[in-house]
Motif scaffolding. Structure first.
Motif, short mmCIF file in Angstrom:
data_model
loop_
_atom_site.label_atom_id
_atom_site.label_comp_id
_atom_site.label_asym_id
_atom_site.label_seq_id
_atom_site.Cartn_x
_atom_site.Cartn_y
_atom_site.Cartn_z
N SER A 1 43.10 45.61 40.49
CA SER A 1 42.01 46.26 39.77
C SER A 1 42.61 47.15 38.71
CB SER A 1 41.14 47.09 40.71
OG SER A 1 40.52 46.26 41.66
N ASN B 1 44.78 41.87 45.80
CA ASN B 1 43.72 42.29 44.89
C ASN B 1 44.32 43.18 43.81
OD1 ASN B 1 41.92 40.99 46.56
ND2 ASN B 1 41.39 42.83 47.67
N ARG C 1 48.16 36.70 46.85
CA ARG C 1 46.72 36.78 47.06
C ARG C 1 46.22 38.22 47.08
NH1 ARG C 1 44.97 31.67 50.32
NH2 ARG C 1 46.75 30.38 49.89
N GLY D 1 36.21 37.80 41.54
CA GLY D 1 36.68 37.69 42.92
C GLY D 1 36.72 39.08 43.53
N ASN D 2 37.87 39.46 44.06
CA ASN D 2 38.03 40.81 44.62
C ASN D 2 38.69 41.76 43.63
OD1 ASN D 2 36.88 40.27 47.14
ND2 ASN D 2 38.78 39.34 47.86
N ASN D 3 38.79 41.36 42.37
CA ASN D 3 39.47 42.17 41.36
C ASN D 3 38.44 42.84 40.45
OD1 ASN D 3 41.97 41.14 42.30
ND2 ASN D 3 41.53 39.28 41.17
N ARG D 4 38.52 44.16 40.34
CA ARG D 4 37.58 44.90 39.51
C ARG D 4 38.27 45.34 38.23
NH1 ARG D 4 34.40 50.48 41.00
NH2 ARG D 4 33.06 50.50 39.15
N LYS E 1 33.57 42.40 38.28
CA LYS E 1 34.41 41.94 39.38
C LYS E 1 34.67 40.45 39.19
CE LYS E 1 34.63 43.65 43.42
NZ LYS E 1 34.46 43.97 44.81
#
Length: 60
Positions: free
Chosen positions: A8, A6, A4, A29-32, A27
């Motif tokens: 990026s 992150n 789970r 979810g929490n992934n850039r 983005k």
């Protein structure tokens, strides 16, 4: 087992003579994910400034 964490990332493309250049800043979810174009047809100091700007945009 589930991961789970992150994730990026930045994908850099060398600028070409094309009219349009890849760009994305999104983005999921929490992934850039960021896609930028870097003009390598410059003096190194200008390239470094471009990279510093990208770093600032991505990391703040």
């Amino acid at each position: 087992m589930s991961n789970r964490g992150n994730v990026s990332g930045i994908l850099l493309y060398a600028k070409t003579q094309e009219e349009t250049h890849p760009f994305l800043d999104a983005k999921f979810g929490n992934n850039r994910i960021m896609v930028k174009t870097l003009d390598l047809n410059q003096e190194f100091e200008i390239i470094r400034e471009q990279l510093d700007q990208i770093k600032f945009e991505f990391f703040g």
